[in-house]
Design an enzyme around this catalytic site. Sequence first.
Site, PDB file in Angstrom:
ATOM      1  N   SER A 121      39.985  26.760  50.275  1.00  0.00           N
ATOM      2  CA  SER A 121      39.845  25.304  50.372  1.00  0.00           C
ATOM      3  C   SER A 121      41.209  24.630  50.344  1.00  0.00           C
ATOM      4  CB  SER A 121      39.060  24.755  49.178  1.00  0.00           C
ATOM      5  OG  SER A 121      37.733  25.132  49.244  1.00  0.00           O
ATOM      6  N   ASN A 192      37.869  17.564  53.228  1.00  0.00           N
ATOM      7  CA  ASN A 192      38.465  17.324  51.914  1.00  0.00           C
ATOM      8  C   ASN A 192      39.724  16.460  52.000  1.00  0.00           C
ATOM      9  OD1 ASN A 192      36.444  18.648  50.597  1.00  0.00           O
ATOM     10  ND2 ASN A 192      37.479  20.623  50.594  1.00  0.00           N
TER      11      ASN A 192
HETATM   12  N1  LIG Z   1      33.191  26.679  45.175  1.00  0.00           N
HETATM   13  C1  LIG Z   1      33.285  25.839  46.209  1.00  0.00           C
HETATM   14  O1  LIG Z   1      32.701  24.739  46.226  1.00  0.00           O
HETATM   15  C2  LIG Z   1      34.114  26.227  47.412  1.00  0.00           C
HETATM   16  C3  LIG Z   1      33.844  25.600  48.644  1.00  0.00           C
HETATM   17  C4  LIG Z   1      34.562  26.008  49.781  1.00  0.00           C
HETATM   18  C5  LIG Z   1      35.525  26.998  49.664  1.00  0.00           C
HETATM   19  N2  LIG Z   1      35.779  27.582  48.438  1.00  0.00           N
HETATM   20  C6  LIG Z   1      36.781  28.654  48.390  1.00  0.00           C
HETATM   21  O2  LIG Z   1      36.075  29.915  48.398  1.00  0.00           O
HETATM   22  C7  LIG Z   1      36.839  30.890  47.666  1.00  0.00           C
HETATM   23  C8  LIG Z   1      35.969  31.486  46.575  1.00  0.00           C
HETATM   24  O3  LIG Z   1      35.575  30.438  45.719  1.00  0.00           O
HETATM   25  P1  LIG Z   1      34.307  30.601  44.739  1.00  0.00           P
HETATM   26  O4  LIG Z   1      34.008  29.241  44.236  1.00  0.00           O
HETATM   27  O5  LIG Z   1      33.253  31.410  45.400  1.00  0.00           O
HETATM   28  O6  LIG Z   1      34.976  31.475  43.573  1.00  0.00           O
HETATM   29  P2  LIG Z   1      34.225  32.378  42.467  1.00  0.00           P
HETATM   30  O7  LIG Z   1      35.162  32.417  41.310  1.00  0.00           O
HETATM   31  O8  LIG Z   1      32.816  31.911  42.263  1.00  0.00           O
HETATM   32  O9  LIG Z   1      34.138  33.814  43.164  1.00  0.00           O
HETATM   33  C9  LIG Z   1      35.274  34.590  43.465  1.00  0.00           C
HETATM   34  C10 LIG Z   1      34.826  36.044  43.468  1.00  0.00           C
HETATM   35  O10 LIG Z   1      35.901  36.835  43.970  1.00  0.00           O
HETATM   36  C11 LIG Z   1      35.822  38.082  43.304  1.00  0.00           C
HETATM   37  N3  LIG Z   1      37.121  38.764  43.400  1.00  0.00           N
HETATM   38  C12 LIG Z   1      38.301  38.375  42.865  1.00  0.00           C
HETATM   39  N4  LIG Z   1      39.261  39.277  43.169  1.00  0.00           N
HETATM   40  C13 LIG Z   1      38.673  40.242  43.902  1.00  0.00           C
HETATM   41  C14 LIG Z   1      39.120  41.437  44.517  1.00  0.00           C
HETATM   42  N5  LIG Z   1      40.405  41.811  44.436  1.00  0.00           N
HETATM   43  N6  LIG Z   1      38.248  42.189  45.191  1.00  0.00           N
HETATM   44  C15 LIG Z   1      36.948  41.816  45.305  1.00  0.00           C
HETATM   45  N7  LIG Z   1      36.448  40.686  44.742  1.00  0.00           N
HETATM   46  C16 LIG Z   1      37.309  39.918  44.051  1.00  0.00           C
HETATM   47  C17 LIG Z   1      35.481  37.721  41.856  1.00  0.00           C
HETATM   48  O11 LIG Z   1      34.956  38.832  41.144  1.00  0.00           O
HETATM   49  C18 LIG Z   1      34.464  36.596  42.076  1.00  0.00           C
HETATM   50  O12 LIG Z   1      33.135  37.066  42.073  1.00  0.00           O
HETATM   51  C19 LIG Z   1      38.077  30.167  47.159  1.00  0.00           C
HETATM   52  O13 LIG Z   1      39.138  30.374  48.058  1.00  0.00           O
HETATM   53  C20 LIG Z   1      37.657  28.702  47.155  1.00  0.00           C
HETATM   54  O14 LIG Z   1      38.728  27.815  47.310  1.00  0.00           O
HETATM   55  C21 LIG Z   1      35.079  27.228  47.318  1.00  0.00           C
END
Ligand SMILES: NC(=O)c1ccc[n+]([C@@H]2O[C@H](COP(=O)([O-])OP(=O)(O)OC[C@H]3O[C@@H](n4cnc5c(N)ncnc54)[C@H](O)[C@@H]3O)[C@@H](O)[C@H]2O)c1
Length: 289
Positions: A121, A192
């Site tokens: 994001s 955003n």
């Molecule tokens: N949450 C939102 O509203 C949203 C919306 C759009 C984009 N994003 C983006 O999406 C991405 C993920 O966000 P999220 O909210 O799902 O985060 P989250 O913390 O819910 O999930 C991240 C996941 O990545 C896994 N992970 C971390 N390191 C890892 C590795 N080396 N190998 C495999 N898995 C690994 C973790 O175990 C975790 O389950 C980010 O870049 C965020 O900016 C989030």
Amino acid sequence: MDHGFKRVAVLGMGTMGAGITQVIAQAGYDVTALEADRARADAGVARVRAFLDEGVSRGKVTPEERDTTLARLTMVTDPADLGEADLVIEAVFEDRDVKFALLQSVCEAIGPDAVIVTNTSALSVSDLATAVPATTGFAGLHFFNPAPLMKVIEVVRGLQTADTLVHRLIAFVESLGKTPVVVKDRPGFLVNHLLIPYLNDVIQEYDDELASAEDLDTAIRLGLGHKLGPLELLDLIGLDVHLHATESAYAATHDIRFAAPPLLRSMVAAGRLGSKSGSGFRTDEETAS
Ligand SMILES: NC(=O)c1ccc[n+]([C@@H]2O[C@H](COP(=O)([O-])OP(=O)(O)OC[C@H]3O[C@@H](n4cnc5c(N)ncnc54)[C@H](O)[C@@H]3O)[C@@H](O)[C@H]2O)c1
């Protein structure tokens, strides 16, 4: 256009990765999803199952569709097992170092024609592209939360992203039943980039006592036809998440519109994070009423 992607891999099965995996498997693709360990992998599958079960109970998903969607999903915990993927969607923690390290190890496993996209994001797509060989196609594919419900996906063109890849990704997004919009790689991309300053303005207006929180939300809902008022939306997003987003955009641009309002900082420092903490702009009022 035939986008040519047959086997998709998703990195990370958190909030976004689980939703993205569900969308892609429901569209009929086989998906291999990578998590850091078995427990997190199980939690990711449980997240997908719970969302599909909810769809079944609302009559939006048939039990057969739920079962075939889950059957298309393979969980792995080692990047070396992603070798067959021709499209890799990265959705791990929003941390440049974590993403860089993982992208580099994934590149050792996948074939030379595979493409990697990031769901970041706030980080720069053009910067993340430098984690992979210049020959590996790279772009942003920004899903919104919750991915199974939100209809638009931003296709983010980094400085290294080829036009042909943009066209393939547009076709891929359409094959998911979603609507693509192509945007430049700039902090916040399109949605955003507009939303963050708007929410900052609303927080400042509230702090200046322009109107009550309820009236601010009511005016925007009824006056502009938004489903949620801005303060309700902030409670849902999480005030800490919004603070992180606006700070990242400010650090990248030094644009005053992204400067965090003082009240936002105070509320996060006080642990008032919105719905998840039970206290925010609107959450207290709801609890009190
Ligand atoms: N949450 C939102 O509203 C949203 C919306 C759009 C984009 N994003 C983006 O999406 C991405 C993920 O966000 P999220 O909210 O799902 O985060 P989250 O913390 O819910 O999930 C991240 C996941 O990545 C896994 N992970 C971390 N390191 C890892 C590795 N080396 N190998 C495999 N898995 C690994 C973790 O175990 C975790 O389950 C980010 O870049 C965020 O900016 C989030």
